[in-house]
Design an enzyme around this catalytic site. Structure first.
Site, mmCIF file in Angstrom:
data_model
loop_
_atom_site.group_PDB
_atom_site.id
_atom_site.type_symbol
_atom_site.label_atom_id
_atom_site.label_comp_id
_atom_site.label_asym_id
_atom_site.label_seq_id
_atom_site.Cartn_x
_atom_site.Cartn_y
_atom_site.Cartn_z
ATOM 1 C CD GLU A 435 52.165 0.645 56.522
ATOM 2 O OE1 GLU A 435 51.807 0.256 57.649
ATOM 3 O OE2 GLU A 435 52.058 1.828 56.132
ATOM 4 C CG ASP A 508 54.543 2.007 59.427
ATOM 5 O OD1 ASP A 508 55.309 1.099 59.801
ATOM 6 O OD2 ASP A 508 54.739 2.706 58.411
ATOM 7 C CG ASP A 510 51.236 5.561 60.250
ATOM 8 O OD1 ASP A 510 50.616 4.534 59.861
ATOM 9 O OD2 ASP A 510 52.224 6.004 59.654
ATOM 10 C CG ASP A 512 48.903 5.831 55.150
ATOM 11 O OD1 ASP A 512 47.691 6.066 54.917
ATOM 12 O OD2 ASP A 512 49.845 6.249 54.455
#
Ligand code: 0RA
Length: 651
Positions: A435, A508, A510, A512
């Site tokens: 990412e 990541d 998180d 997203d």
């Protein structure tokens, strides 16, 4: 267990249940959660055999607080009379003789379910204790087994404390088994209500009329599974939340000597095929001969129908099979003898007669179904869907070819982003899909150039769930992934061309990151599923924290592991929380996340194809309320989410 040597006189002992405790993996696969649940399924399978053959209708499964479980059926009760040569009751034979269940069944039952056919004795062998109650002929009988190590360290597995005994009168009929999985084998793994409920639901779909009542005394949760529609209800369940194209699934049941077939299918407005097939209640996720037979028959019947009813003009070519299967969800349920499993994960049925039989039975049933004028509108809907698919087929073909073209200018651009591996040994090669450009840059610098390739993703790839293949292929990120992997997609996928043995998604920790991961998994699930079923897809785990002080540092990968790490560091430590991959420099990323010696990966497997289908549909489809409900119930965007709980970590 104590280490010990075995001599000749012990070999006799080894042929009994002690062999199961010595090599549990050979009998139940693993001593992890899956293996422990297998103990339960062995017992449930026996009860289903009894009920499928017309004796009784209900199975009650109870999870108790001490992690023991009870399975009770209302069949005829296991035979209690004394076995002529073995000199003990039928119940004791079943529970103390390896494979007795199987032998038992061939005489008594037409078909027998279950995966390994090792029988209830394996459950007994791997339990601390196992109590069997039989209700039969107005009487209640009990036998209690236990497993223990004596003072000399010698194992005694699944030993009856006393012969089966009549303990009272009853009006009931059936068999009740309660067992405690031995924590020496399974550690502190607990029975999972969700895992059991999912499989119980599936079994209830696959065995029309069967009632399974499940309760968990820890949480008070209770669920009851009973489907008079069988796999027609299953198909309906699988497409919940999607827009269906006609009212209820097409369903038929057909039999031929020692072969039993049930088929259900329905269409939604989606663009992929979702197939679910089962043989003797076992999911065959890699497909096999029954699916081939069904597809062949289906294409033929539908083309003939389209031709004779003038949906196809004389000059127009036939539809392809894939045209007719756009948006289909079908379930095949087969019961047969002498099954042969093949494929990478032994989940592909190989029996050639299953193709021929499914093909001819499907052909007959569908011709009859569509001959009925009441069903004309269904045929019309299917043909219209196929027309749409055929129209875009050419566009899709061109896009697919593009992903394969080695030297075209466009392809050069795609692959330009990829930092390829120089090594030729595909077994060792890995592709990191990363990412973001900045993390991608670090990964490119931190990688092992010989075996690790890096593909940075700019922005989010397309959600393939609601898109037709030509639209999916219009997405540059996805085209890049396909060209890098080199296998082609969909029906054309060829695993032997796969360039990377491991495909590692690195996003990541998180929301997203979770979204990107879900998008990529959805794409693999819908268009490149063999990569998942053959174990090539992994999720990389970057650290969440670094605990450090002078001369000391430790990376921590989950919230659960943090307190222990802090303790190890001692006084005056500092804590860094990583918000994204981009915060790590190339060396750190290499050390924590990429180096095969030190990293943690989660292998994405498909233990439960039904659950996977439901999750992808719910998370990535367009039923917003269903998605919210699912997220409220399950998600918590730390590391204890779905993937962490359900997939084993590997290196
Ligand atoms: C064979 C014969 C009979 C009962 C069973 C098998 C049986 C096995 C299991 C395993 C779990 N539940 C079960 N229920 C029944 C009975 C034959 C007779 O009584 O005539």
């Amino acid at each position: 267990m104590a280490e010990k040597n075995y001599d000749a006189k012990d070999i006799v002992v080894l042929e009994g249940l002690d062999a199961v405790r010595l090599r549990p993996g050979m009998y139940i696969g693993t001593t992890g959660a899956k293996g422990m649940h297998h103990l339960l399924w062995e017992i449930v399978d026996n009860a289903i055999d009894e009920i499928s053959n017309g004796h009784g209708d209900t199975i009650k499964i109870t999870i108790h607080k001490d992690n023991s479980a009870t399975v009770e059926d209302n069949g005829r009760g296991i035979p209690v009379d004394i076995h002529p040569t073995l000199g003990k009751s039928g119940v004791e034979v079943v529970y103390t003789t390896l494979h007795a269940g199987g032998k038992f069944n061939t005489d008594n039952y037409k078909f027998s379910g279950g995966l390994h056919g090792v029988g209830a004795s394996v459950t007994n062998a791997l339990s601390k204790w196992c109590n069997v109650t039989v209700y039969k002929g107005g009487k209640e009988y009990l036998v209690e087994f236990h497993s223990y190590e004596d003072e000399n360290g010698k194992m005694h597995s699944g030993i009856a404390k006393a012969p089966l005994k009549m303990i009272g009168k009853t009006k009931k009929s059936g068999t009740k088994v309660t067992f405690l999985p031995d924590s020496e084998m399974f550690g502190n793994i607990k029975f999972s209500f969700e895992t059991i409920a999912n499989r119980a639901r599936e079994l209830a779909f696959l065995n029309k009329g069967l009632i399974i009542e499940l309760s968990d005394e820890n949480s008070g949760s209770e669920e009851r599974f009973h489907y008079e529609g069988g796999i027609a209800d299953f198909a309906q369940y699988l497409i919940e939340g999607k827009t269906k194209l006609f009212g209820k699934p097409v369903y038929f049941h057909a039999e031929e000597k020692n072969f039993d077939l049930e088929v259900a299918f329905i269409y939604t407005d989606s663009y992929t095929e979702s197939s679910f097939s089962f043989v003797n209640n076992i999911p065959t996720v890699e497909g096999g001969t029954p699916e081939t037979g069904f597809r062949t028959a289906y294409t033929k019947v539908m083309n003939d129908y389209a031709r004779t009813n003038n949906y196809l003009k004389e000059k127009e070519p036939n539809f392809l099979g894939e045209d007719f299967r756009e948006g289909i969800t079908f379930v095949l349920n087969i019961k047969m003898n002498n099954v042969q499993f093949e494929g990478q994960t032994k989940t592909k049925l190989g029996n050639p007669e299953a193709k021929t039989l499914v093909e001819s039975l499907t052909m007959q049933a569908l011709v009859r179904f569509f001959a009925d004028k009441k069903n004309t509108s269904i045929a019309e809907t299917i043909i219209n869907k196929a027309k749409g698919a055929a129209k875009t087929r050419e566009a899709a073909k061109k896009a697919k070819e593009l992903t394969r073209a080695k030297n075209s200018a466009e392809n050069f651009n795609l692959v330009g982003k990829l930092a390829a591996a120089t090594g030729k040994d595909r077994e060792k090669c890995e592709l990191f899909i990363v990412e973001g450009d900045s993390a991608g840059g670090s990964a490119k610098q931190g990688r092992d150039r010989k075996y690790q390739a890096v593909l940075p993703l700019r922005g989010k790839p397309l959600n393939a769930e609601k898109k037709r293949i030509d639209q999916v292929l219009a997405n540059e990120e996805i085209r890049t992934i396909i060209s890098a992997l080199n296998t082609g997609i969909g029906d054309d996928l060829d695993l032997s061309s796969l360039r990377y043995n491991k495909v590692i998604i690195l996003s990541d920790a998180d929301q997203d990151g979770a979204h990107i991961r879900a998008i990529l998994l959805t794409f693999f699930f819908r268009y490149m599923r063999p990569l998942i079923t053959n174990g090539h897809i992994y999720i990389g785990l970057p650290p969440l924290y670094k605990v450090y002080k002078k001369g000391y540092e430790e990376y921590v990968y989950s919230d659960a592991e943090l307190p222990a790490a802090v303790e190890r560091a001692g006084k005056n430590y500092s804590l860094q929380r990583y918000k994204g991959l981009g915060e790590m420099n190339p060396d750190q990323l290499k050390y924590t996340t990429m180096d095969p010696e030190k990293r943690s990966l989660i292998q994405v497997t498909m233990e439960d194809a039904t659950a996977a289908e439901k999750i992808v549909t719910t998370l990535m489809g367009d039923d917003i309320d269903a998605r919210k409900a699912y997220i409220n119930q399950h998600a918590n965007f730390d590391r204890e989410d779905y993937f962490m709980k359900n997939y084993k970590r590997v290196n």
